[in-house]
Structure formats: C-alpha cells, structure tokens
Scaffold this motif. Sequence first.
Motif, PDB file in Angstrom:
ATOM      1  N   ALA A 198       0.682  -1.167  -0.082  1.00 53.44           N
ATOM      2  CA  ALA A 198       0.120  -0.105   0.016  1.00 53.44           C
ATOM      3  C   ALA A 198       0.820   1.335  -0.009  1.00 53.44           C
ATOM      4  N   PRO A 199       0.342   2.254  -0.756  1.00 50.31           N
ATOM      5  CA  PRO A 199       1.033   3.625  -0.532  1.00 50.31           C
ATOM      6  C   PRO A 199       0.994   4.333   0.759  1.00 50.31           C
ATOM      7  N   PRO A 200       2.263   5.098   1.214  1.00 51.99           N
ATOM      8  CA  PRO A 200       2.083   5.635   2.482  1.00 51.99           C
ATOM      9  C   PRO A 200       0.853   6.430   2.936  1.00 51.99           C
ATOM     10  N   ILE A 201      -0.351   6.103   2.738  1.00 49.05           N
ATOM     11  CA  ILE A 201      -1.582   6.751   3.320  1.00 49.05           C
ATOM     12  C   ILE A 201      -1.811   6.218   4.681  1.00 49.05           C
ATOM     13  N   PHE A 202      -2.355   7.096   5.719  1.00 44.88           N
ATOM     14  CA  PHE A 202      -2.772   6.585   6.971  1.00 44.88           C
ATOM     15  C   PHE A 202      -4.313   6.781   7.116  1.00 44.88           C
ATOM     16  N   LEU A 203      -4.853   5.971   8.045  1.00 46.57           N
ATOM     17  CA  LEU A 203      -6.426   6.155   8.162  1.00 46.57           C
ATOM     18  C   LEU A 203      -6.876   6.359   9.526  1.00 46.57           C
ATOM     19  N   ALA A 204      -7.381   7.477   9.869  1.00 47.98           N
ATOM     20  CA  ALA A 204      -8.077   7.513  11.179  1.00 47.98           C
ATOM     21  C   ALA A 204      -9.547   7.448  11.053  1.00 47.98           C
ATOM     22  N   PRO A 259     -13.250  15.509  21.513  1.00 52.40           N
ATOM     23  CA  PRO A 259     -11.976  15.394  22.170  1.00 52.40           C
ATOM     24  C   PRO A 259     -11.025  14.367  22.685  1.00 52.40           C
ATOM     25  N   LYS A 260     -12.089  13.209  23.068  1.00 49.97           N
ATOM     26  CA  LYS A 260     -11.248  11.990  23.508  1.00 49.97           C
ATOM     27  C   LYS A 260     -10.547  11.355  22.344  1.00 49.97           C
ATOM     28  N   LYS A 261     -11.241  11.301  21.065  1.00 44.97           N
ATOM     29  CA  LYS A 261     -10.370  10.849  20.050  1.00 44.97           C
ATOM     30  C   LYS A 261      -9.188  11.625  19.397  1.00 44.97           C
ATOM     31  N   GLY A 262      -8.815  12.851  20.054  1.00 48.57           N
ATOM     32  CA  GLY A 262      -7.781  13.576  19.563  1.00 48.57           C
ATOM     33  C   GLY A 262      -7.570  13.834  18.062  1.00 48.57           C
ATOM     34  N   PRO A 263      -8.756  14.300  17.352  1.00 51.84           N
ATOM     35  CA  PRO A 263      -8.387  14.415  15.908  1.00 51.84           C
ATOM     36  C   PRO A 263      -7.562  15.454  15.660  1.00 51.84           C
ATOM     37  N   LEU A 264      -7.524  16.555  16.396  1.00 54.22           N
ATOM     38  CA  LEU A 264      -6.480  17.630  15.816  1.00 54.22           C
ATOM     39  C   LEU A 264      -5.008  17.361  16.294  1.00 54.22           C
TER      40      LEU A 264
END
Length: 382
Positions: free
Chosen positions: A185-191, A197-202
């Motif tokens: 796979a290419p260097p792609i990251f998934l969230a 807030p508790k998931k820390g998306p920022l």
Amino acid sequence: MKNQLTLLVLAPTRRAASETFIRANLRGLPFQIHAYFGDEHPLMQPLRCLYGLAVFISKVLTQLGWLRFASWPAALVAVLIVRRHHPDVVLAEFGFHAVRVMHVASWSGVPLVVHFRGSDASSESKFHRLKERYRQLMKVASAVIVKSTLMRTTLQALGAPANRVLISPSGADTTCFYGSSPKTAPPIFLAVGRFVPKKGPLLTLAAFECLLNQLPGSLASTCHLIMVGDGPMLNEAKHIVMSKALTCRVHFTGVLPPRKVASLMRQVRGFVQHSLVASDGDSEGSPVAVLEAQLSGLPVVATRHAGIPEVVVHGATGFLVDEGDVQGMANAMARLTYDPQLADKLGAAGRERISSNFTVDHHLAAVSAFLHRVARQGASQQ
C-alpha cells in the motif's frame, strides 16, 4: 432455569451510530432477548411508550439535581416489564442508564448486570456527577462488564467486587475486516472515529503535519491522511487543514458504514488514533476501530490510553506514544512510511493477536458465559 436464557436489555438508545455494539449484542447473543430503549415512544406499544416516558422524566429529574428521585420512574416501569417477560437477567447498557433503572434488581429480585463502555466510567456529566449513585449501583448490581483493566479498577474503587467483573472489549468482525497489505500500500494513513476531544483528531492532524515536515519532498508528496467520521470538532479540523494548505493531503469522508471502512483499511499503510483524556474526564474504553484495523492486518500508531495498551503491543503490533506526544506519533508514522516491510510485519502480528483474542465472537462468547453464570447464581439464591 429455562433451557434458553431470557434476557431483558434496557438501553438509552439503539438509533445512534455509536450504539452499533448494542445492536451487535442483540443480534449475536444466543438468548431470547427483549429490548427496551429510552428514546422510543411507540404509541401502539404502551409498555415501550411508558418506558420511554419514564426515562424522559428521569432525565429531567437528573437535570434538576434530584438524583435519588431520578432512579425511580424508569425502575418502576422496568418492574412492570420484568413481570411481563420474566427474564433470567436484566442487562443495562451504560452506567448512567443503569442508575435510572437500578432499583429493578431489588424490587423484582432479578439479577442486574451493567455494561460500561467508556464515557460512562470517566466523564464529568456521565460519571463524576453520578458517582454516589454509582456506589449504590455497585451494591445492587449482580455483575459488571467493562472494556479495560482501567475501567475495572475505577469501578472496584466504587464497590464492584473483583469476582463479578468481566473485561471484554467489543471485538472486531472477522467477516468484514481482513486483507490489508501494508507493504504494497502507498504511505496513506487512516483515522476512524468521532470528531470529539477524547479521540484527539486535532492531535492526529498535528502529527501528520509533523510527519510531512520531516520527510523529503518526494516522499512527503505521496503521503496522505484519510479521516473517517463526524462530530463537533470536524469543522475545526477542516479549518486547520485549509489554513495549513493540506487539502490535497488530508481527506475527510464523513461517516462511513463498516464495509466501506474495511475497504479503506485494505488500501492504506497504517492506522492512527491519538486518544486522550478529555478536559471533562471523558476517556475511551477499548476503541473498536483499533481492533478492526489490527484484524485487517494494519499496524496501529496510537496512545497509551485506557484499554489501548491491552490490545496494541508496542513494537510488536504497532507503536504507542504518550497522550499529547505529537512528535512521537509523527516519528512512529515516519518509521512505517520509510519501511513498508516493518509495517507488514507489525500488521501480520496484529492480525494474529486480534483473531486469536479480540473478535466479536470472542466478546459474545465471553458475555454469554458470564450472563449464564449470573443467571445460575441468581436462580440458586431464590
């Protein structure tokens, strides 16, 4: 006791996307199940309508601070429900909802099991405000199901007996999550997760930006971050991406069904999630997306938070950093970017670990055996 156990499930809702796992229990547990939900008011079904109304009254009383009285309306209706269905066990989903119905145990004599999932054992509004009511709940509940060792410790401090607590993450679905190949796979990251807030998306975004800044230009140009989910912090995340000129590197999909998430997991190098304790105390239980990513065969970069270290083995199935360590997360992502063979090795180890210990079938089997045990103990005391 009857040949087939009869289970009464009392839950706040089944319609919210976040209640996927309640619906999975209803489908997968091998019992005769009767389920009542606090946000449903079907006029043609008087008892269900009455239960929804009683839960509404309980919520109002809670808002007014009349916490003791808030535990009566729904419990009274729950006793009527018990008399109708004659369950062997009552399963209350979420601790804050169990507080509303906890008197059903002493008023009906039917064992009560409480299923805690995360915020109900951590946040200010759902846990700390109700802490004294939780102490009463621990006295009347026959058993408790939690998602992590930390949650067990929290509830034992309020009186939950150690021999009546089951630790069981919700588990990942083997029919859906499989087939990732990080080395190709290419260097792609998934969230994947709600933008809360508790998931820390920022912080996940900040780590990805740090990653881009430390990679050579040719490699950085191939890196992408896909963020799946919705929530109150999504607009802020989009604003950051625009202000940092990252719109061609960060992609927001909104909420996706499990099979589309699984498909994305088969197209990326790794999974990232920067979970942390929110300002109101809200914490994870054991994030199911982390289990699903590992079952798919992806390495996971996450934080030492709540139940995550119990399912992600640092250096073996992924990398763990401290909460708030943005640079550490970026460094871990860089290792996977530079070394697809390492990503594949970690992903394969994760797949083996989850498939052997943390699937939906493992969870359902553990909960089923636990509820049978509670029912037997309850029957022997009658």
